[in-house]
Design an enzyme around this catalytic site. Structure first.
Site, short mmCIF file in Angstrom:
data_model
loop_
_atom_site.label_atom_id
_atom_site.label_comp_id
_atom_site.label_asym_id
_atom_site.label_seq_id
_atom_site.Cartn_x
_atom_site.Cartn_y
_atom_site.Cartn_z
CG HIS A 1 -7.67 -0.93 2.98
ND1 HIS A 1 -8.53 -1.72 3.58
CD2 HIS A 1 -6.49 -1.45 2.45
CE1 HIS A 1 -7.75 -2.84 3.84
NE2 HIS A 1 -6.69 -2.73 3.12
CD GLU B 1 -8.22 -3.44 -0.14
OE1 GLU B 1 -7.15 -3.12 -0.36
OE2 GLU B 1 -8.42 -4.71 0.35
CG HIS C 1 -1.98 -1.04 0.94
ND1 HIS C 1 -2.47 -1.38 -0.01
CD2 HIS C 1 -2.57 -1.65 2.04
CE1 HIS C 1 -3.39 -2.49 0.20
NE2 HIS C 1 -3.56 -2.44 1.60
#
Length: 385
Positions: free
Chosen positions: A212, A349, A141
């Site tokens: 998220h 996601e 991420h």
């Protein structure tokens, strides 16, 4: 019955009624707290020398709240059965809760690269780039300080939308290029939350943006999500190694615990003796969406077992990461004094595939100067009575 016995009986009935009323009032109060919008004052702080705030959107049946710390979704109140409002987002009711959380991604805008990059390395035009490895041997991420940990510029667009912008500078977390990012969150008149992502760069780079949000369609703090009915519109998924990096192939979901092509309880097969489930501690896998050449295609549907809330996910992305809350450990105090307990939230996601910069057979995540990264996703809500 004597007068004395009648009196005692009357007092007993009165006491029982009083207890019931107290219990009902406490239940109503707890419910009211769980459906109330979070307090703006709790999001007024200074982080990295920049001011944080809360931005509240309303449109039709939906209310949503966002903070510019991490460009994140804090609350999303939708109608459930009998039109009862339900906050379906697991998170905190104050900005420092997000800042200090052991799980940094609650509700956040994710970037520069959502999901994992193997060993934090990739090559563009013969030059290797190294990203901070914050997930074992891999980058996750966006590295150590991804977009979830920066304060974005924010601008309301009426009552129904907020626009977050951020300039991710050349070399930030090891990524090349000055990347100008714009993310618009908007409530639609058809009870949906639309997310529009845009980005431009002055140097060839890789980009994979997502959100998220941690969902529980029964409401935050309501317990397990394993009884939610899930449909994922994918015939294939990307199996992973023990570090959750894709093996580079598309594997059929048929005859596996990953077959959600028809509505199935999330927890129905999660404890199956399957090597892929062992690798992820449960579900934490990318699904290869069907009809991904369509402009906006259906990715998933989820129906809550208690509230009847249905969420349909649409996207322009080729993949969907389904995460079943396997790493939630009750370490954080969340909204209303609840805990982030094991598998009490799920994530869907929308994305390009993990580790795409190192796997040329996957859809490309390369963005070049003069081009615009542009993609949209939609989370739509209704009620199954």
């Amino acid at each position: 019955m004597t007068i004395q016995k009648i009196t005692v009986f009357a007092f007993a009935v009165a006491a029982i009624m009083a207890c019931n009323n107290t219990a009902n009032n406490e239940t109503e109060t707890a419910t009211a707290k769980k459906t109330a919008m979070v307090d703006k004052k709790n999001f007024e702080a200074t982080i990295d020398g920049r001011q944080t705030a809360l931005y509240v959107l309303k449109n039709g049946n939906l209310q949503a709240a966002f903070t510019n710390y991490g460009g994140r979704l804090v609350s999303l109140i939708v109608p459930g059965k009998d039109n009862n409002p339900v906050d379906v987002i697991v998170g905190f009711d104050n900005v420092m809760g997000f800042k200090n959380s052991t799980e940094p991604y609650f509700g956040a805008t994710i970037g520069r690269y959502g999901n994992r990059i193997a060993k934090g390395k990739f090559t563009l035009d013969g030059k290797q780039y190294s990203i901070f490895t914050n997930n074992g041997a891999n980058a996750l991420h966006g590295g150590k300080k991804g977009y979830q940990d920066v304060v974005w510029d924010a601008q309301m667009q009426g009552d129904t939308a907020v626009v977050f912008t951020y300039l991710s500078k050349d070399g930030e977390e090891g990524f090349p290029g000055n990347l100008a990012v714009k993310v618009t969150y908007a409530l639609t008149a058809q009870d949906g939350l639309a997310i529009h992502y845009e980005a431009t760069t002055d140097k060839k780079t890789v980009v994979n943006l997502t959100n998220h949000a941690f969902f529980n369609l029964n409401g935050y703090g309501s317990g397990t999500i394993n009884d939610h009915l899930l449909t994922i519109y994918a015939d294939n998924y990307t199996p992973v190694d023990t570090t959750l990096i894709p093996l580079g192939i598309h594997a059929p979901v048929e005859n596996t615990p990953f077959d959600f092509r028809t509505a199935t309880k999330i927890g129905e097969r999660v404890n199956t003796d399957d090597p892929q489930l062992k690798n992820g501690g449960g579900y934490d896998h990318n699904f290869v969406l069907n009809d991904s050449t369509a402009d906006m295609h259906k990715a998933a549907s989820v129906i809550a077992d208690k509230t009847g809330i249905r969420m349909d996910v649409f996207t322009q992305e080729p993949g969907l990461q389904f995460y079943g809350g396997n790493f939630m450990q009750s370490k954080n105090n969340m909204k209303g004094g609840t805990k982030d307990a094991y598998r009490t939230a799920f994530c869907l996601e929308t994305q390009h595939f993990p580790d795409s910069p190192n796997q040329p057979q996957f859809p490309s995540t390369v963005l070049e100067p003069g081009k615009v990264y542009k993609t949209s996703s939609l989370y739509s809500f209704s009620v199954k009575q």
